[in-house]
Write a protein that holds these residues in place. Sequence first.
Motif, PDB file in Angstrom:
ATOM      1  N   THR A   1       0.839  -1.201   0.000  1.00 32.61           N
ATOM      2  CA  THR A   1       0.000   0.000   0.000  1.00 32.61           C
ATOM      3  C   THR A   1       0.875   1.252   0.000  1.00 32.61           C
ATOM      4  O   THR A   1       0.581   2.220  -0.718  1.00 32.61           O
ATOM      5  CB  THR A   1      -0.931   0.011   1.222  1.00 32.61           C
ATOM      6  N   ALA A   2       1.939   1.243   0.780  1.00 27.82           N
ATOM      7  CA  ALA A   2       2.842   2.396   0.819  1.00 27.82           C
ATOM      8  C   ALA A   2       3.499   2.618  -0.541  1.00 27.82           C
ATOM      9  O   ALA A   2       3.639   3.763  -1.001  1.00 27.82           O
ATOM     10  CB  ALA A   2       3.901   2.184   1.899  1.00 27.82           C
ATOM     11  N   TYR A   3       3.885   1.534  -1.193  1.00 24.65           N
ATOM     12  CA  TYR A   3       4.480   1.638  -2.529  1.00 24.65           C
ATOM     13  C   TYR A   3       3.459   2.188  -3.522  1.00 24.65           C
ATOM     14  O   TYR A   3       3.767   3.085  -4.319  1.00 24.65           O
ATOM     15  CB  TYR A   3       4.983   0.270  -2.974  1.00 24.65           C
ATOM     16  N   ALA A   4       2.227   1.675  -3.471  1.00 23.73           N
ATOM     17  CA  ALA A   4       1.182   2.137  -4.377  1.00 23.73           C
ATOM     18  C   ALA A   4       0.877   3.619  -4.142  1.00 23.73           C
ATOM     19  O   ALA A   4       0.641   4.375  -5.095  1.00 23.73           O
ATOM     20  CB  ALA A   4      -0.075   1.292  -4.206  1.00 23.73           C
ATOM     21  N   LYS A   5       0.873   4.026  -2.884  1.00 23.91           N
ATOM     22  CA  LYS A   5       0.636   5.442  -2.584  1.00 23.91           C
ATOM     23  C   LYS A   5       1.743   6.311  -3.172  1.00 23.91           C
ATOM     24  O   LYS A   5       1.469   7.378  -3.746  1.00 23.91           O
ATOM     25  CB  LYS A   5       0.539   5.667  -1.077  1.00 23.91           C
TER      26      LYS A   5
ATOM     27  N   VAL B   1      -6.290   8.206  -8.485  1.00 25.60           N
ATOM     28  CA  VAL B   1      -5.529   6.958  -8.427  1.00 25.60           C
ATOM     29  C   VAL B   1      -5.681   6.398  -7.012  1.00 25.60           C
ATOM     30  O   VAL B   1      -5.025   6.843  -6.071  1.00 25.60           O
ATOM     31  CB  VAL B   1      -4.047   7.183  -8.780  1.00 25.60           C
ATOM     32  N   ASP B   2      -6.574   5.442  -6.888  1.00 19.74           N
ATOM     33  CA  ASP B   2      -6.894   4.870  -5.585  1.00 19.74           C
ATOM     34  C   ASP B   2      -5.929   3.729  -5.299  1.00 19.74           C
ATOM     35  O   ASP B   2      -5.998   2.665  -5.906  1.00 19.74           O
ATOM     36  CB  ASP B   2      -8.346   4.371  -5.593  1.00 19.74           C
ATOM     37  N   TYR B   3      -5.021   3.972  -4.371  1.00 15.59           N
ATOM     38  CA  TYR B   3      -4.030   2.970  -3.964  1.00 15.59           C
ATOM     39  C   TYR B   3      -4.508   2.161  -2.769  1.00 15.59           C
ATOM     40  O   TYR B   3      -3.918   1.140  -2.406  1.00 15.59           O
ATOM     41  CB  TYR B   3      -2.718   3.665  -3.603  1.00 15.59           C
ATOM     42  N   SER B   4      -5.596   2.598  -2.116  1.00 12.12           N
ATOM     43  CA  SER B   4      -5.999   2.034  -0.829  1.00 12.12           C
ATOM     44  C   SER B   4      -6.512   0.607  -0.923  1.00 12.12           C
ATOM     45  O   SER B   4      -6.588  -0.093   0.087  1.00 12.12           O
ATOM     46  CB  SER B   4      -7.078   2.915  -0.186  1.00 12.12           C
ATOM     47  N   GLN B   5      -6.871   0.157  -2.135  1.00 13.64           N
ATOM     48  CA  GLN B   5      -7.416  -1.187  -2.259  1.00 13.64           C
ATOM     49  C   GLN B   5      -6.357  -2.270  -2.058  1.00 13.64           C
ATOM     50  O   GLN B   5      -6.671  -3.459  -2.065  1.00 13.64           O
ATOM     51  CB  GLN B   5      -8.121  -1.344  -3.611  1.00 13.64           C
TER      52      GLN B   5
END
Length: 289
Positions: free
Chosen positions: A187-191, A220-224
Amino acid sequence: MTPITEVEGRRVVLSNLEKVIHPATGFTKGELLHYYATTADVLLPHLHDRPVSFLRYPDGPDGQVFFTKNVPPGTPDWVTTAEVPRSEGPAHMVLIQDLPSLMWAANLVTEFHTPQWLIDAPGEADRLVLDLDPGHPATIVECCEVALWLRDRLAADGLETYAKTSGSKGLHLLATPAARTTSGEITAYAKALAVEAEHTLPHLVVHRMTRSLRPGKVFVDYSQNAARKTTATPYTLRARAEPTASTPVTWEEVAGCTSPAQLAFRAGDIAPRLDSYGDLLSPLLPPPP
């Protein structure tokens, strides 16, 4: 009398086959069940060993639409279930492992949503997802522009990215991490990717969910990627007026998209696409044991 059919030796109750579920096209529950039966070979591998959250719409998208995460009442004892750890206490969830279970679940009239981890390692991500959600008047056309940038950015980190429509307004990007990592780390990487995309494409991208920031841009929803979150499974139908499906697409289709209609796929479009492309997302599947 409620019809009962036998599927691979299991007795499955199928009800209200003539009921219209997707009103814009008159698409019935019987047609919905036929869709899932005929796409099972490609859908089941994406469901396998992932606890399923059901987004149910038994009376169509204009009726009550609700999430069911725990095992629904009346679930047959031959449907596989598993205990899933959660911060508020364990949940007991369904695993769709075979065709009888898929047809039983499809009879509930549901979208299928799954996490980015497998039941043997809850919270250990085996998949990265970025949900590109356009804010009006932006559309999937703008999502495609952002997707191409993100594809190249992920390639710079050695990750091959695959795309599918959400089946609603946007686009989902999926990749397999080089090694399994925690959901928190992915999740941190996606954020970080989402923030970088916003910095590089400020006219087009926003990484925060704040509604006032989103008109005309792609969120850009990274939270999923969070362990507790789920994303629409490839090939699931969506609770919309038409029977739209979350559909894998080629990068040529993404690059050539100039109109939302080009990437709007319905149940009847999937079989011909499978004949042409096979499962475009098969490289994401874990190797067989």
